[in-house]
Every structure is written in C-alpha cells, then in structure tokens.
Design a protein around this motif. Structure first.
Motif, PDB file in Angstrom:
ATOM      1  N   SER A 178     -18.955  81.356 -67.347  1.00  0.00           N
ATOM      2  CA  SER A 178     -17.958  81.869 -66.409  1.00  0.00           C
ATOM      3  C   SER A 178     -17.688  83.323 -66.743  1.00  0.00           C
ATOM      4  N   GLN A 182     -15.517  87.110 -65.148  1.00  0.00           N
ATOM      5  CA  GLN A 182     -14.683  87.774 -64.149  1.00  0.00           C
ATOM      6  C   GLN A 182     -15.410  89.034 -63.706  1.00  0.00           C
ATOM      7  N   LEU A 198     -13.277  85.040 -60.166  1.00  0.00           N
ATOM      8  CA  LEU A 198     -13.757  84.197 -61.255  1.00  0.00           C
ATOM      9  C   LEU A 198     -15.028  83.505 -60.773  1.00  0.00           C
ATOM     10  N   ARG A 229      -6.364  80.061 -65.921  1.00  0.00           N
ATOM     11  CA  ARG A 229      -7.797  80.277 -65.734  1.00  0.00           C
ATOM     12  C   ARG A 229      -8.656  79.274 -66.492  1.00  0.00           C
ATOM     13  N   ARG A 285     -11.413  76.910 -64.708  1.00  0.00           N
ATOM     14  CA  ARG A 285     -12.822  76.863 -65.079  1.00  0.00           C
ATOM     15  C   ARG A 285     -13.295  75.423 -65.218  1.00  0.00           C
TER      16      ARG A 285
END
Length: 211
Positions: free
Chosen positions: A148, A150, A161, A192, A196
């Motif tokens: 993952s 940003q 994201l 966040r 995820r």
C-alpha cells in the motif's frame, strides 16, 4: 506443422485462418506456440491488441498449453481470451462505495481501469512525471508484492491510498497486479491502517468474483 484458428462470437464458431510454417517460426508471431512447446509448460502472454477479423480491436491474452505424447511435448493448443468481460466486471466495482479497481499485467499494462482509454497502455508511460516513485512501484508490481502507498491518483486528481495485491493467472506464471485506489479525502488519517485491511479483504473478494 498445421495450426487452425477458430473464432467464437455471438454464440457461433467459425474458422478464420490457418497459420503457415513461416508464421509459426516467426520470433514474435510464433512465440505463443514456441514458448510452451520448448518450455514444456503452460504460458499466459502479455495482453496485446488484436483484430479477430471483424474490424474491432480487442485487448486479449493468449493461454497455451503443450500437447503430450508419451510424456513428450509434440504440439500446442491455445486460446485467445478477450479481456473485455473482465474489464467490465472490475469497472463496475466500488470498494467502500468510492474506491476504484484497476488491473495491471506483469509489465505494467492497463488491463482494466475506470478510464477505458488507458487499456493496453503502460503505467510507465501514463504515470511518467505524474506519479511519484513510479520505478519502485512498477518493480513491486512485477515482483508480485502486496503493498500500500499514498500517492497522487490520476483518476481522482488528488492524493489517494493505493493498495495492490498479486493475482496469479496460472501455475508458474508472472503475477498480475490488482489495485484499489481510494481518495484520501474519504479516509480519516487515524483510520488508514484499518482501511488498508478492509481494502485487502475487498480485493480478495473482487478476485473471487472474477474467477
């Protein structure tokens, strides 16, 4: 050697053309035949644009497997798969009601994306100068990593994201990369990590829906 080609469209099957010895021996055009025969294994080719004879350009991939006689590869059977249905299925998904789903080939070609004009183009070309850390991103996708990050979203026009998970098209094949992009304006900064995890679970569900 003989190779016949048949097309299934609109519920009908028709013979389209036959490949010659020269075509099968061509380094590029005959790779779908030569690679599984010489490697004695199933192959899934990088997506490419192809006209089945009806004047329409289609984004397809070729799946080919060797034919064996007493354990020895003696021929190949293959199928060109039109990726349009897969693209439509993924485009209709909305993760958490907002997130958009994309699918990339091992070399970073767009197989599916909300922006249909990107299909068949490379992320390296489209994202050059627009996406930060593009090189490491493509490397992680090609290596079949889950990750993952940003970064700026070309679709949403803001920071987002992005979560990628590898998708195997077959045993021993280079992984494709399934991705969900969620705008940060929708994500509370303190949540966040939870988002995820939700995205990873959603991607697994999206993958099951395409099987």
């Amino acid at each position: 050697r003989f190779e016949g080609t048949f097309l299934r469209r609109d519920g009908q099957i028709r013979r389209t053309f036959d490949n010659t010895e020269a075509m099968l021996g061509d380094p590029q055009a005959g790779a779908w035949y030569r690679d599984p025969l010489q490697g004695n294994r199933e192959t899934v080719k990088e997506p490419y644009s192809y006209d089945f004879g009806d004047g329409r350009k289609n984004l397809v991939t070729t799946v080919a497997v060797p034919i064996h006689d007493q354990g020895r590869p003696v021929g190949v059977v293959g199928m060109d798969l039109d990726l349009e249905a897969l693209h439509r299925s993924l485009t209709n998904l909305r993760v958490l009601g907002v997130g958009r789903v994309s699918l990339f080939s091992p070399r970073g070609l767009f197989v599916s994306d909300p922006d249909a004009s990107l299909l068949g183009r490379s992320l390296s070309e489209v994202g050059d100068g627009k996406i930060g850390n593009l090189g490491p991103l493509l490397a992680d996708m090609g290596a079949g990593k889950s990750f993952s990050l940003q970064d700026r979203s070309l679709h949403f026009g803001e920071e987002a994201l992005k979560t990628h998970v590898p998708v195997s098209p077959g045993p021993g094949q280079a992984p494709w990369s399934l991705a969900v992009t969620l705008p940060l304006s929708f994500v509370d900064r303190t949540a966040r990590a939870l988002v995820r995890d939700i995205l990873l679970a959603s991607l697994a569900g999206a993958l099951l829906m395409t099987l």
